[in-house]
Design a protein around this motif. Sequence first.
Motif, PDB file in Angstrom:
ATOM      1  N   LEU A  73       0.836  -1.209   0.000  1.00  0.00           N
ATOM      2  CA  LEU A  73       0.000   0.000   0.000  1.00  0.00           C
ATOM      3  C   LEU A  73       0.865   1.251   0.000  1.00  0.00           C
ATOM      4  CD1 LEU A  73      -2.673   1.514   0.230  1.00  0.00           C
ATOM      5  CD2 LEU A  73      -2.578   1.161   2.712  1.00  0.00           C
ATOM      6  N   LEU A  74       1.921   1.261   0.796  1.00  0.00           N
ATOM      7  CA  LEU A  74       2.807   2.418   0.858  1.00  0.00           C
ATOM      8  C   LEU A  74       3.457   2.695  -0.498  1.00  0.00           C
ATOM      9  CD1 LEU A  74       4.446   1.697   4.311  1.00  0.00           C
ATOM     10  CD2 LEU A  74       3.157   3.753   3.749  1.00  0.00           C
ATOM     11  N   ARG A  75       3.870   1.661  -1.170  1.00  0.00           N
ATOM     12  CA  ARG A  75       4.496   1.844  -2.483  1.00  0.00           C
ATOM     13  C   ARG A  75       3.474   2.274  -3.530  1.00  0.00           C
ATOM     14  NH1 ARG A  75       7.794  -1.099   0.383  1.00  0.00           N
ATOM     15  NH2 ARG A  75      10.029  -1.169  -0.103  1.00  0.00           N
ATOM     16  N   LYS A  76       2.241   1.843  -3.379  1.00  0.00           N
ATOM     17  CA  LYS A  76       1.195   2.294  -4.294  1.00  0.00           C
ATOM     18  C   LYS A  76       0.910   3.785  -4.094  1.00  0.00           C
ATOM     19  CE  LYS A  76      -1.869   1.639  -7.506  1.00  0.00           C
ATOM     20  NZ  LYS A  76      -1.469   1.294  -8.878  1.00  0.00           N
ATOM     21  N   ILE A  77       0.920   4.226  -2.849  1.00  0.00           N
ATOM     22  CA  ILE A  77       0.749   5.656  -2.568  1.00  0.00           C
ATOM     23  C   ILE A  77       1.916   6.442  -3.156  1.00  0.00           C
ATOM     24  CG2 ILE A  77       0.617   7.400  -0.740  1.00  0.00           C
ATOM     25  CD1 ILE A  77      -0.752   5.311   1.002  1.00  0.00           C
ATOM     26  N   TYR A  78       3.103   5.871  -3.077  1.00  0.00           N
ATOM     27  CA  TYR A  78       4.278   6.510  -3.669  1.00  0.00           C
ATOM     28  C   TYR A  78       4.128   6.635  -5.182  1.00  0.00           C
ATOM     29  CZ  TYR A  78       9.141   7.085  -5.174  1.00  0.00           C
ATOM     30  OH  TYR A  78      10.300   7.536  -5.768  1.00  0.00           O
ATOM     31  N   GLU A  79       3.546   5.624  -5.810  1.00  0.00           N
ATOM     32  CA  GLU A  79       3.300   5.681  -7.256  1.00  0.00           C
ATOM     33  C   GLU A  79       2.340   6.814  -7.597  1.00  0.00           C
ATOM     34  OE1 GLU A  79       2.002   1.990  -8.872  1.00  0.00           O
ATOM     35  OE2 GLU A  79       3.674   0.843  -8.035  1.00  0.00           O
ATOM     36  N   LEU A  80       1.276   6.948  -6.803  1.00  0.00           N
ATOM     37  CA  LEU A  80       0.325   8.045  -7.032  1.00  0.00           C
ATOM     38  C   LEU A  80       1.002   9.397  -6.854  1.00  0.00           C
ATOM     39  CD1 LEU A  80      -2.846   6.686  -5.166  1.00  0.00           C
ATOM     40  CD2 LEU A  80      -2.340   6.592  -7.616  1.00  0.00           C
ATOM     41  N   TYR A  81       1.858   9.483  -5.846  1.00  0.00           N
ATOM     42  CA  TYR A  81       2.618  10.713  -5.595  1.00  0.00           C
ATOM     43  C   TYR A  81       3.511  11.043  -6.792  1.00  0.00           C
ATOM     44  CZ  TYR A  81       6.493  13.448  -3.567  1.00  0.00           C
ATOM     45  OH  TYR A  81       7.477  14.382  -3.318  1.00  0.00           O
ATOM     46  N   SER A  82       4.169  10.015  -7.343  1.00  0.00           N
ATOM     47  CA  SER A  82       5.065  10.229  -8.488  1.00  0.00           C
ATOM     48  C   SER A  82       4.285  10.645  -9.737  1.00  0.00           C
ATOM     49  CB  SER A  82       5.850   8.945  -8.778  1.00  0.00           C
ATOM     50  OG  SER A  82       6.633   8.579  -7.662  1.00  0.00           O
ATOM     51  N   ASP A  83       3.103  10.027  -9.919  1.00  0.00           N
ATOM     52  CA  ASP A  83       2.319  10.280 -11.138  1.00  0.00           C
ATOM     53  C   ASP A  83       1.561  11.604 -11.105  1.00  0.00           C
ATOM     54  OD1 ASP A  83       3.167   7.934 -12.282  1.00  0.00           O
ATOM     55  OD2 ASP A  83       1.421   6.776 -11.632  1.00  0.00           O
ATOM     56  N   TYR A  84       1.019  11.958  -9.947  1.00  0.00           N
ATOM     57  CA  TYR A  84       0.103  13.102  -9.910  1.00  0.00           C
ATOM     58  C   TYR A  84       0.648  14.334  -9.174  1.00  0.00           C
ATOM     59  CZ  TYR A  84      -3.138   9.542 -11.484  1.00  0.00           C
ATOM     60  OH  TYR A  84      -3.740   8.539 -12.213  1.00  0.00           O
ATOM     61  N   VAL A  85       1.745  14.165  -8.438  1.00  0.00           N
ATOM     62  CA  VAL A  85       2.323  15.311  -7.728  1.00  0.00           C
ATOM     63  C   VAL A  85       3.622  15.745  -8.396  1.00  0.00           C
ATOM     64  CG1 VAL A  85       3.242  16.167  -5.538  1.00  0.00           C
ATOM     65  CG2 VAL A  85       1.247  14.647  -5.545  1.00  0.00           C
ATOM     66  N   LEU A  86       4.569  14.805  -8.507  1.00  0.00           N
ATOM     67  CA  LEU A  86       5.871  15.160  -9.081  1.00  0.00           C
ATOM     68  C   LEU A  86       5.775  15.559 -10.539  1.00  0.00           C
ATOM     69  CD1 LEU A  86       8.258  12.518  -7.482  1.00  0.00           C
ATOM     70  CD2 LEU A  86       7.727  14.839  -6.712  1.00  0.00           C
ATOM     71  N   LYS A  87       4.785  15.034 -11.254  1.00  0.00           N
ATOM     72  CA  LYS A  87       4.628  15.379 -12.674  1.00  0.00           C
ATOM     73  C   LYS A  87       3.750  16.613 -12.879  1.00  0.00           C
ATOM     74  CE  LYS A  87       5.295  10.611 -14.254  1.00  0.00           C
ATOM     75  NZ  LYS A  87       4.703   9.441 -14.944  1.00  0.00           N
ATOM     76  N   ASN A  88       3.304  17.192 -11.776  1.00  0.00           N
ATOM     77  CA  ASN A  88       2.510  18.416 -11.850  1.00  0.00           C
ATOM     78  C   ASN A  88       3.456  19.607 -12.039  1.00  0.00           C
ATOM     79  OD1 ASN A  88       0.912  20.684 -11.435  1.00  0.00           O
ATOM     80  ND2 ASN A  88      -0.188  19.815  -9.703  1.00  0.00           N
TER      81      ASN A  88
END
Length: 219
Positions: A169-184
């Motif tokens: 779950l933690l790594r999935k949250i990290y994926e969301l962070y990478s996709d929707y925050v860092l790429k913003n």
Amino acid sequence: MIIYGVYIVSKSGGLIFNLDNNVPRIEHERVFTYPLELVLDYDAKKVSVSFNRKDGINVGHVLVGVNGIAVNGGTLDDGRDVKATLEAAENYPINLKFTRPKMTTNEKIFLASMFYQLYAMACQLSPEPKSSGIESLEADTFTLHCFQTLTGVKFIVISETGLNGMDLLLRKIYELYSDYVLKNPFYSLEMPIRCELFDNKLQELLTQVEKTGISNIDK
């Protein structure tokens, strides 16, 4: 499966995101006789316990009901003043309902910085080099799970005890962070995260996990 909250701490120890997902509202309701054993602090925004405790009602707990009538700041829903009601002997015995107050943003920031220091201390105390730091902390009512990325950003999930597979779950949250925050393109590193798409995707993920379990995250 219950997930209470998600926190993201920057590499410098600042709280950049928090989500209260499923925080239980623990209430204590008791009948009191005159004079009231608890010492209360009457504020315009809330009435809270400032001294003494009784049957699970502790210092800091907030008054939310008097004889079944909700409390809003310093007044009851029927318009009566809370202080005057509680100081009048003829109103006793009286039924009072208290609850634990919600953490303020400042309190969450303080706790995030404290965990950052504990994490660093754990790494230094480890007898093995390159320690991964604190990965989980288990209490009697919750478990804290932590995942630190290579850049030092920490992802923290607070859940009920006894859950397995939280690293997924933690790594999935990290994926969301990478996709929707860092790429913003409008997001700056180390700054608080204000991204509606990330909020929505994270909430969808937590809802799915609570309904179907962690093993079905990618299904």
